[in-house]
Design an enzyme around this catalytic site. Structure first.
Site, PDB file in Angstrom:
ATOM      1  CG  HIS A 136      -0.395   1.382   7.296  1.00 49.60           C
ATOM      2  ND1 HIS A 136       0.473   1.032   8.165  1.00 49.60           N
ATOM      3  CD2 HIS A 136       0.345   1.785   6.495  1.00 49.60           C
ATOM      4  CE1 HIS A 136       1.634   1.304   7.873  1.00 49.60           C
ATOM      5  NE2 HIS A 136       1.396   2.126   6.825  1.00 49.60           N
ATOM      6  CD  GLU A 137      -0.988   2.784   2.693  1.00 54.57           C
ATOM      7  OE1 GLU A 137      -0.454   3.903   2.724  1.00 54.57           O
ATOM      8  OE2 GLU A 137      -0.074   1.786   2.955  1.00 54.57           O
ATOM      9  N   GLY A 183       0.803  -1.094  -0.113  1.00 47.58           N
ATOM     10  CA  GLY A 183       0.059  -0.126   0.142  1.00 47.58           C
ATOM     11  C   GLY A 183       0.870   1.282  -0.182  1.00 47.58           C
ATOM     12  CB  CYS A 185       5.594   2.267   7.589  1.00 49.30           C
ATOM     13  SG  CYS A 185       5.118   3.962   6.486  1.00 49.30           S
ATOM     14  CG  LEU A 186       6.639   1.200   1.287  1.00 54.01           C
ATOM     15  CD1 LEU A 186       6.157   1.304   0.070  1.00 54.01           C
ATOM     16  CD2 LEU A 186       7.851   0.063   1.131  1.00 54.01           C
ATOM     17  CG  HIS A 192       0.468   6.870   5.555  1.00 52.13           C
ATOM     18  ND1 HIS A 192       1.612   7.335   6.102  1.00 52.13           N
ATOM     19  CD2 HIS A 192       0.841   5.438   5.357  1.00 52.13           C
ATOM     20  CE1 HIS A 192       2.452   6.481   6.356  1.00 52.13           C
ATOM     21  NE2 HIS A 192       2.047   5.436   5.940  1.00 52.13           N
ATOM     22  CD  GLN A 242       3.388   5.556   2.741  1.00 52.44           C
ATOM     23  OE1 GLN A 242       2.199   5.247   2.304  1.00 52.44           O
ATOM     24  NE2 GLN A 242       4.507   5.113   3.287  1.00 52.44           N
TER      25      GLN A 242
END
Length: 151
Positions: free
Chosen positions: A136-137, A46, A94-95, A140, A51
């Site tokens: 999660h996204e 995701g 997380c990226l 963000h 991000q």
């Protein structure tokens, strides 16, 4: 399509609440293409637009596993409209926070309303990994990180 650089913590942009997308245009579609390219390259399941440095309420995700056929999904202005009482624990990463993982408890199932690339309002029920990814996204998009859920 372009692989975009990832925004990495402690960049304050990650704490920014993203802006609603008024309509999907060519620039929106190009951003989504870049987000998929970036997400798959990372590799991740995701990615929120913030991000990659764009404060727009856009998410790309693909919760397929291993050799399964890819299931890319782009969501514009996603919102959770309901969530299950049942909870699931999942080790998240997380990226934007490389090499850090933690167990997060979230609802097992959620209902999500969003716009697709054609501006059509859709609703989808998600469970398992897909439910974890979208929560999660969306966090963000609201300036929240998975580490905020850890004790």
């Amino acid at each position: 399509m372009t692989i975009r650089p990832l925004v990495i913590l402690p960049d304050p942009l990650l704490r920014t609440v993203s802006d609603v997308v008024a309509h999907a245009d060519g620039a929106t579609k190009a951003l989504i293409d870049d987000m998929f390219e970036t997400m798959y390259d990372a590799p991740g399941v995701g990615l929120a637009a913030v991000q990659v440095g764009v404060t727009a309420r856009i998410v790309t995700m693909d919760a397929s596993r291993g050799d399964d056929e890819k299931q890319p999904l782009a969501l514009i202005n996603p919102e959770i409209i309901w969530s299950s009482d049942a909870l699931n624990e999942y080790e998240e990463g997380c990226l934007s926070i490389p090499e850090f993982y933690g167990v997060v408890t979230r609802p097992t199932k959620v209902g999500v309303r969003f716009l697709d690339l054609d501006g059509k309002v859709l609703e989808r029920e998600m469970d398992g990994l897909a439910a974890t990814v979208i929560q999660h996204e969306i966090d963000h998009l609201n300036g929240k990180l998975f580490i905020d859920h850890l004790s």
